[in-house]
Design a protein around this motif. Structure first.
Motif, PDB file in Angstrom:
ATOM      1  N   CYS A  20       0.835  -1.206   0.000  1.00  0.00           N
ATOM      2  CA  CYS A  20       0.000   0.000   0.000  1.00  0.00           C
ATOM      3  C   CYS A  20       0.868   1.253   0.000  1.00  0.00           C
ATOM      4  O   CYS A  20       0.611   2.188  -0.774  1.00  0.00           O
ATOM      5  CB  CYS A  20      -0.949   0.008   1.192  1.00  0.00           C
ATOM      6  SG  CYS A  20      -2.324  -1.155   1.058  1.00  0.00           S
ATOM      7  N   ILE A  24       0.791   3.944  -3.057  1.00  0.00           N
ATOM      8  CA  ILE A  24       0.401   5.327  -2.749  1.00  0.00           C
ATOM      9  C   ILE A  24       1.523   6.281  -3.153  1.00  0.00           C
ATOM     10  O   ILE A  24       1.270   7.327  -3.757  1.00  0.00           O
ATOM     11  CB  ILE A  24       0.033   5.480  -1.260  1.00  0.00           C
ATOM     12  CG1 ILE A  24      -1.245   4.688  -0.954  1.00  0.00           C
ATOM     13  CG2 ILE A  24      -0.128   6.947  -0.882  1.00  0.00           C
ATOM     14  CD1 ILE A  24      -1.500   4.461   0.532  1.00  0.00           C
ATOM     15  N   PRO A  29      -2.739   9.050  -3.607  1.00  0.00           N
ATOM     16  CA  PRO A  29      -3.675   8.548  -2.601  1.00  0.00           C
ATOM     17  C   PRO A  29      -4.965   7.957  -3.164  1.00  0.00           C
ATOM     18  O   PRO A  29      -5.703   7.295  -2.438  1.00  0.00           O
ATOM     19  CB  PRO A  29      -3.967   9.777  -1.741  1.00  0.00           C
ATOM     20  CG  PRO A  29      -3.707  10.929  -2.649  1.00  0.00           C
ATOM     21  CD  PRO A  29      -2.590  10.495  -3.550  1.00  0.00           C
ATOM     22  N   ASP A  30      -5.239   8.152  -4.436  1.00  0.00           N
ATOM     23  CA  ASP A  30      -6.463   7.607  -5.024  1.00  0.00           C
ATOM     24  C   ASP A  30      -6.263   6.254  -5.696  1.00  0.00           C
ATOM     25  O   ASP A  30      -7.194   5.707  -6.283  1.00  0.00           O
ATOM     26  CB  ASP A  30      -7.053   8.599  -6.038  1.00  0.00           C
ATOM     27  CG  ASP A  30      -7.632   9.824  -5.361  1.00  0.00           C
ATOM     28  OD1 ASP A  30      -8.103   9.716  -4.200  1.00  0.00           O
ATOM     29  OD2 ASP A  30      -7.612  10.893  -5.982  1.00  0.00           O
ATOM     30  N   VAL A  31      -5.051   5.701  -5.595  1.00  0.00           N
ATOM     31  CA  VAL A  31      -4.772   4.428  -6.256  1.00  0.00           C
ATOM     32  C   VAL A  31      -5.599   3.304  -5.628  1.00  0.00           C
ATOM     33  O   VAL A  31      -5.760   3.234  -4.416  1.00  0.00           O
ATOM     34  CB  VAL A  31      -3.262   4.080  -6.223  1.00  0.00           C
ATOM     35  CG1 VAL A  31      -2.764   3.801  -4.815  1.00  0.00           C
ATOM     36  CG2 VAL A  31      -2.956   2.922  -7.131  1.00  0.00           C
ATOM     37  N   GLY A  32      -6.137   2.468  -6.498  1.00  0.00           N
ATOM     38  CA  GLY A  32      -6.892   1.309  -6.046  1.00  0.00           C
ATOM     39  C   GLY A  32      -6.079   0.045  -6.254  1.00  0.00           C
ATOM     40  O   GLY A  32      -5.155   0.005  -7.073  1.00  0.00           O
ATOM     41  N   GLU A  66     -10.178  -1.609  -4.157  1.00  0.00           N
ATOM     42  CA  GLU A  66     -10.378  -0.668  -3.054  1.00  0.00           C
ATOM     43  C   GLU A  66      -9.200   0.293  -3.022  1.00  0.00           C
ATOM     44  O   GLU A  66      -8.117  -0.015  -3.510  1.00  0.00           O
ATOM     45  CB  GLU A  66     -10.470  -1.398  -1.709  1.00  0.00           C
ATOM     46  CG  GLU A  66     -11.683  -2.275  -1.541  1.00  0.00           C
ATOM     47  CD  GLU A  66     -12.976  -1.511  -1.296  1.00  0.00           C
ATOM     48  OE1 GLU A  66     -12.935  -0.274  -1.072  1.00  0.00           O
ATOM     49  OE2 GLU A  66     -14.034  -2.149  -1.324  1.00  0.00           O
ATOM     50  N   LYS A  67      -9.405   1.442  -2.423  1.00  0.00           N
ATOM     51  CA  LYS A  67      -8.334   2.427  -2.277  1.00  0.00           C
ATOM     52  C   LYS A  67      -7.253   1.857  -1.355  1.00  0.00           C
ATOM     53  O   LYS A  67      -7.547   1.302  -0.292  1.00  0.00           O
ATOM     54  CB  LYS A  67      -8.851   3.735  -1.680  1.00  0.00           C
ATOM     55  CG  LYS A  67      -9.947   4.403  -2.480  1.00  0.00           C
ATOM     56  CD  LYS A  67      -9.389   5.111  -3.660  1.00  0.00           C
ATOM     57  CE  LYS A  67     -10.504   5.897  -4.334  1.00  0.00           C
ATOM     58  NZ  LYS A  67     -10.219   6.241  -5.677  1.00  0.00           N
ATOM     59  N   LYS A  70      -7.402   3.104   2.210  1.00  0.00           N
ATOM     60  CA  LYS A  70      -8.429   2.445   3.025  1.00  0.00           C
ATOM     61  C   LYS A  70      -7.919   1.114   3.561  1.00  0.00           C
ATOM     62  O   LYS A  70      -8.064   0.821   4.751  1.00  0.00           O
ATOM     63  CB  LYS A  70      -9.692   2.226   2.182  1.00  0.00           C
ATOM     64  CG  LYS A  70     -10.767   1.420   2.883  1.00  0.00           C
ATOM     65  CD  LYS A  70     -11.950   1.184   1.965  1.00  0.00           C
ATOM     66  CE  LYS A  70     -13.005   0.329   2.636  1.00  0.00           C
ATOM     67  NZ  LYS A  70     -14.176   0.136   1.766  1.00  0.00           N
TER      68      LYS A  70
END
Length: 79
Positions: A20, A24, A29-32, A66-67, A70
């Protein structure tokens, strides 16, 4: 493989946080991502893959993508 109510093994938790963080850093920060992001194309550890799939799909009923922020927060919040 830990059951639904037990903690994730430390090695998987560390791997998820590391992936993660890298995603990122590289893509923002919007990477899934999906739980497959934590494994090589040639899966050399099926039990660990199944543990990640159980946590992702059965325990938390997450979408396929998912992000990363998250997922990182969820894993860091685990005891």
């Amino acid at each position: 493989m830990p059951d639904e109510g037990s903690a994730m093994r430390a090695s998987l938790k560390e791997k998820i946080i590391d992936v993660c963080d890298r995603k990122i850093k590289d893509k923002g920060p919007d990477v899934g991502l999906s739980f497959y992001a934590f494994f090589a194309n040639k899966n050399d550890n099926p039990p660990l893959l199944m543990e990640a799939a159980q946590w992702w799909i059965m325990t938390h009923q997450l979408d396929h993508f998912e992000k990363a922020v998250k997922i990182k927060k969820m894993v860091e919040a685990m005891a």
